[in-house]
Design a protein around this motif. Structure first.
Motif, PDB file in Angstrom:
ATOM      1  N   ALA A  63     -12.228  46.177  -2.163  1.00  0.00           N
ATOM      2  CA  ALA A  63     -11.349  47.009  -1.342  1.00  0.00           C
ATOM      3  C   ALA A  63     -12.162  48.270  -1.103  1.00  0.00           C
ATOM      4  CB  ALA A  63     -10.059  47.328  -2.065  1.00  0.00           C
ATOM      5  N   ALA A  64     -12.353  48.634   0.170  1.00  0.00           N
ATOM      6  CA  ALA A  64     -13.272  49.726   0.473  1.00  0.00           C
ATOM      7  C   ALA A  64     -12.671  50.692   1.489  1.00  0.00           C
ATOM      8  CB  ALA A  64     -14.591  49.172   1.011  1.00  0.00           C
ATOM      9  N   THR A  65     -13.173  51.903   1.446  1.00  0.00           N
ATOM     10  CA  THR A  65     -12.787  52.943   2.385  1.00  0.00           C
ATOM     11  C   THR A  65     -14.047  53.556   2.986  1.00  0.00           C
ATOM     12  OG1 THR A  65     -10.819  53.468   1.083  1.00  0.00           O
ATOM     13  CG2 THR A  65     -11.553  55.137   2.647  1.00  0.00           C
ATOM     14  N   ASP A  66     -14.050  53.697   4.310  1.00  0.00           N
ATOM     15  CA  ASP A  66     -15.125  54.395   5.016  1.00  0.00           C
ATOM     16  C   ASP A  66     -14.580  55.742   5.470  1.00  0.00           C
ATOM     17  OD1 ASP A  66     -17.284  52.377   5.143  1.00  0.00           O
ATOM     18  OD2 ASP A  66     -15.800  51.246   6.290  1.00  0.00           O
ATOM     19  N   LEU A  67     -15.354  56.799   5.226  1.00  0.00           N
ATOM     20  CA  LEU A  67     -14.975  58.137   5.656  1.00  0.00           C
ATOM     21  C   LEU A  67     -15.982  58.608   6.698  1.00  0.00           C
ATOM     22  CD1 LEU A  67     -14.195  59.710   2.169  1.00  0.00           C
ATOM     23  CD2 LEU A  67     -12.578  58.752   3.820  1.00  0.00           C
TER      24      LEU A  67
ATOM     25  N   ASN B 147     -10.477  47.805  19.374  1.00  0.00           N
ATOM     26  CA  ASN B 147      -9.587  48.943  19.149  1.00  0.00           C
ATOM     27  C   ASN B 147      -9.835  49.544  17.763  1.00  0.00           C
ATOM     28  OD1 ASN B 147      -8.380  48.782  21.716  1.00  0.00           O
ATOM     29  ND2 ASN B 147      -7.086  47.107  21.007  1.00  0.00           N
ATOM     30  N   LYS B 148      -8.921  49.341  16.815  1.00  0.00           N
ATOM     31  CA  LYS B 148      -9.055  49.926  15.479  1.00  0.00           C
ATOM     32  C   LYS B 148      -9.594  48.955  14.443  1.00  0.00           C
ATOM     33  CE  LYS B 148      -5.427  53.357  16.070  1.00  0.00           C
ATOM     34  NZ  LYS B 148      -4.368  54.078  15.367  1.00  0.00           N
ATOM     35  N   VAL B 149      -9.912  47.735  14.855  1.00  0.00           N
ATOM     36  CA  VAL B 149     -10.377  46.706  13.923  1.00  0.00           C
ATOM     37  C   VAL B 149     -11.887  46.503  14.071  1.00  0.00           C
ATOM     38  CG1 VAL B 149     -10.188  44.267  13.295  1.00  0.00           C
ATOM     39  CG2 VAL B 149      -8.147  45.552  13.936  1.00  0.00           C
ATOM     40  N   TYR B 150     -12.575  46.454  12.942  1.00  0.00           N
ATOM     41  CA  TYR B 150     -14.016  46.213  12.913  1.00  0.00           C
ATOM     42  C   TYR B 150     -14.281  44.970  12.073  1.00  0.00           C
ATOM     43  CZ  TYR B 150     -18.954  46.749  11.710  1.00  0.00           C
ATOM     44  OH  TYR B 150     -20.293  46.531  11.525  1.00  0.00           O
ATOM     45  N   LEU B 151     -15.159  44.089  12.540  1.00  0.00           N
ATOM     46  CA  LEU B 151     -15.536  42.882  11.813  1.00  0.00           C
ATOM     47  C   LEU B 151     -17.042  42.725  11.872  1.00  0.00           C
ATOM     48  CD1 LEU B 151     -14.476  40.378  10.303  1.00  0.00           C
ATOM     49  CD2 LEU B 151     -14.396  39.211  12.506  1.00  0.00           C
ATOM     50  N   ALA B 152     -17.667  42.417  10.716  1.00  0.00           N
ATOM     51  CA  ALA B 152     -19.112  42.207  10.641  1.00  0.00           C
ATOM     52  C   ALA B 152     -19.407  40.972   9.803  1.00  0.00           C
ATOM     53  CB  ALA B 152     -19.805  43.420  10.037  1.00  0.00           C
ATOM     54  N   LEU B 153     -20.372  40.198  10.256  1.00  0.00           N
ATOM     55  CA  LEU B 153     -20.842  39.002   9.552  1.00  0.00           C
ATOM     56  C   LEU B 153     -22.337  39.167   9.306  1.00  0.00           C
ATOM     57  CD1 LEU B 153     -20.509  36.075   8.528  1.00  0.00           C
ATOM     58  CD2 LEU B 153     -20.930  35.332  10.879  1.00  0.00           C
ATOM     59  N   ASN B 154     -22.756  38.984   8.056  1.00  0.00           N
ATOM     60  CA  ASN B 154     -24.158  39.111   7.676  1.00  0.00           C
ATOM     61  C   ASN B 154     -24.603  37.853   6.934  1.00  0.00           C
ATOM     62  OD1 ASN B 154     -23.282  42.385   6.504  1.00  0.00           O
ATOM     63  ND2 ASN B 154     -23.811  41.834   8.557  1.00  0.00           N
ATOM     64  N   PRO B 155     -25.169  36.864   7.611  1.00  0.00           N
ATOM     65  CA  PRO B 155     -25.683  35.662   6.932  1.00  0.00           C
ATOM     66  C   PRO B 155     -27.057  35.955   6.306  1.00  0.00           C
ATOM     67  CG  PRO B 155     -25.964  35.447   9.289  1.00  0.00           C
ATOM     68  CD  PRO B 155     -25.260  36.757   9.054  1.00  0.00           C
TER      69      PRO B 155
ATOM     70  N   ILE C  32     -19.375  39.583   4.460  1.00  0.00           N
ATOM     71  CA  ILE C  32     -18.413  39.764   5.544  1.00  0.00           C
ATOM     72  C   ILE C  32     -17.670  41.071   5.298  1.00  0.00           C
ATOM     73  CG2 ILE C  32     -16.351  38.841   6.690  1.00  0.00           C
ATOM     74  CD1 ILE C  32     -17.205  36.061   5.658  1.00  0.00           C
ATOM     75  N   LYS C  33     -17.424  41.818   6.377  1.00  0.00           N
ATOM     76  CA  LYS C  33     -16.639  43.045   6.266  1.00  0.00           C
ATOM     77  C   LYS C  33     -15.602  43.067   7.365  1.00  0.00           C
ATOM     78  CE  LYS C  33     -16.756  48.045   6.442  1.00  0.00           C
ATOM     79  NZ  LYS C  33     -17.513  49.225   6.095  1.00  0.00           N
ATOM     80  N   GLY C  34     -14.394  43.456   7.007  1.00  0.00           N
ATOM     81  CA  GLY C  34     -13.334  43.706   7.963  1.00  0.00           C
ATOM     82  C   GLY C  34     -12.675  45.023   7.613  1.00  0.00           C
ATOM     83  N   SER C  35     -12.442  45.871   8.626  1.00  0.00           N
ATOM     84  CA  SER C  35     -11.793  47.150   8.338  1.00  0.00           C
ATOM     85  C   SER C  35     -10.861  47.539   9.473  1.00  0.00           C
ATOM     86  CB  SER C  35     -12.829  48.257   8.086  1.00  0.00           C
ATOM     87  OG  SER C  35     -13.590  48.515   9.237  1.00  0.00           O
ATOM     88  N   TYR C  36      -9.988  48.480   9.154  1.00  0.00           N
ATOM     89  CA  TYR C  36      -9.000  48.974  10.107  1.00  0.00           C
ATOM     90  C   TYR C  36      -9.038  50.497  10.063  1.00  0.00           C
ATOM     91  CZ  TYR C  36      -4.598  49.832  12.482  1.00  0.00           C
ATOM     92  OH  TYR C  36      -3.648  50.264  13.362  1.00  0.00           O
ATOM     93  N   ASN C  37      -9.181  51.139  11.224  1.00  0.00           N
ATOM     94  CA  ASN C  37      -9.203  52.600  11.311  1.00  0.00           C
ATOM     95  C   ASN C  37      -7.789  53.155  11.218  1.00  0.00           C
ATOM     96  OD1 ASN C  37     -11.979  52.778  11.625  1.00  0.00           O
ATOM     97  ND2 ASN C  37     -11.871  52.705  13.846  1.00  0.00           N
ATOM     98  N   LEU C  38      -7.485  53.825  10.127  1.00  0.00           N
ATOM     99  CA  LEU C  38      -6.198  54.497   9.979  1.00  0.00           C
ATOM    100  C   LEU C  38      -6.153  55.763  10.817  1.00  0.00           C
ATOM    101  CD1 LEU C  38      -5.641  54.179   6.124  1.00  0.00           C
ATOM    102  CD2 LEU C  38      -4.565  52.838   7.946  1.00  0.00           C
ATOM    103  N   SER C  39      -7.331  56.371  11.004  1.00  0.00           N
ATOM    104  CA  SER C  39      -7.470  57.582  11.809  1.00  0.00           C
ATOM    105  C   SER C  39      -8.916  57.655  12.291  1.00  0.00           C
ATOM    106  CB  SER C  39      -7.119  58.819  10.977  1.00  0.00           C
ATOM    107  OG  SER C  39      -8.109  59.041   9.990  1.00  0.00           O
ATOM    108  N   LYS C  40      -9.282  58.760  12.943  1.00  0.00           N
ATOM    109  CA  LYS C  40     -10.670  58.934  13.372  1.00  0.00           C
ATOM    110  C   LYS C  40     -11.597  59.169  12.184  1.00  0.00           C
ATOM    111  CE  LYS C  40      -9.686  60.677  17.959  1.00  0.00           C
ATOM    112  NZ  LYS C  40      -9.871  61.742  18.930  1.00  0.00           N
ATOM    113  N   VAL C  41     -11.032  59.471  11.025  1.00  0.00           N
ATOM    114  CA  VAL C  41     -11.816  59.818   9.840  1.00  0.00           C
ATOM    115  C   VAL C  41     -11.811  58.713   8.786  1.00  0.00           C
ATOM    116  CG1 VAL C  41     -11.988  61.480   7.933  1.00  0.00           C
ATOM    117  CG2 VAL C  41     -11.425  62.273  10.228  1.00  0.00           C
TER     118      VAL C  41
END
Length: 179
Positions: free
Chosen positions: A142-146, A75-83, A104-113
């Motif tokens: 702490a990161a933001t993807d646009l 859904n709105k959650v993204y998880l990535a693992l890079n060994p 490791i990255k985990g993110s949550y989509n607040l919106s489509k943007v």
């Protein structure tokens, strides 16, 4: 071909105490991805990154990174693992062997943007001969993807280092253009 292969080129810069920018180095990164048509339960890709950096910024001036990527979106959650493993070809670590550098990255989509999340970057030392904790690198961002346009990628973040050998504060900006 573009759904399973891509190439990235990076130019790294630094902003000094006087506010001026300085060229740090450049990397090239080819990446292959398991096609979506395979219907795997997770995304799988392999990225290799080869590059040079100036001695003023890194004692290891020529390096290779091999980054397996396993990721999943729920859904709105993204998880990535890079060994990730890294190898230096020039500098003090040239004879060290492969260094383990988990990410490791985990993110949550607040919106489509906009997506917000946490990113962890580490470097623990050579396989089976890991450094003591204070000689390892551990950073949390702490990161933001646009996602403003399908042809552009933007990731901005602020990170903190937890050990004495890790940069204490880093601000990062990744701006990418798809061709």
């Amino acid at each position: 071909m573009d759904d399973w292969f891509e190439t990235g080129f990076y130019i790294f810069n630094s902003i000094g105490n006087d506010g001026r920018t300085a060229y740090v180095g450049s990397h090239i990164r080819p990446r292959v991805t398991a096609p979506v048509e395979w219907h795997w339960p997770v995304g799988v890709s392999l990225s290799t990154e080869f590059g040079f950096q100036k001695l003023a910024f890194d004692a290891n001036t020529c390096s290779l990174e091999i980054r397996p990527i396993v990721d999943k979106t729920w859904n709105k959650v993204y998880l990535a693992l890079n060994p990730t493993v890294e190898k230096s070809f020039a500098g003090p670590d040239a004879n060290t062997g492969f260094i383990f550098s988990p990410n490791i990255k985990g993110s949550y989509n607040l919106s489509k943007v906009v997506a917000i999340g946490l990113e962890y970057y580490g470097s623990t030392g050579p396989f089976f001969h890991y450094y003591p904790y204070q000689q390892q690198e551990h950073q949390l961002f702490a990161a933001t993807d646009l996602d403003l346009d399908p042809n552009w990628e933007c990731n901005v973040g602020i990170g903190y280092g937890f050990t004495s050998v890790t940069d204490k504060l880093i601000v990062k900006l990744i701006l990418g253009r798809r061709f």
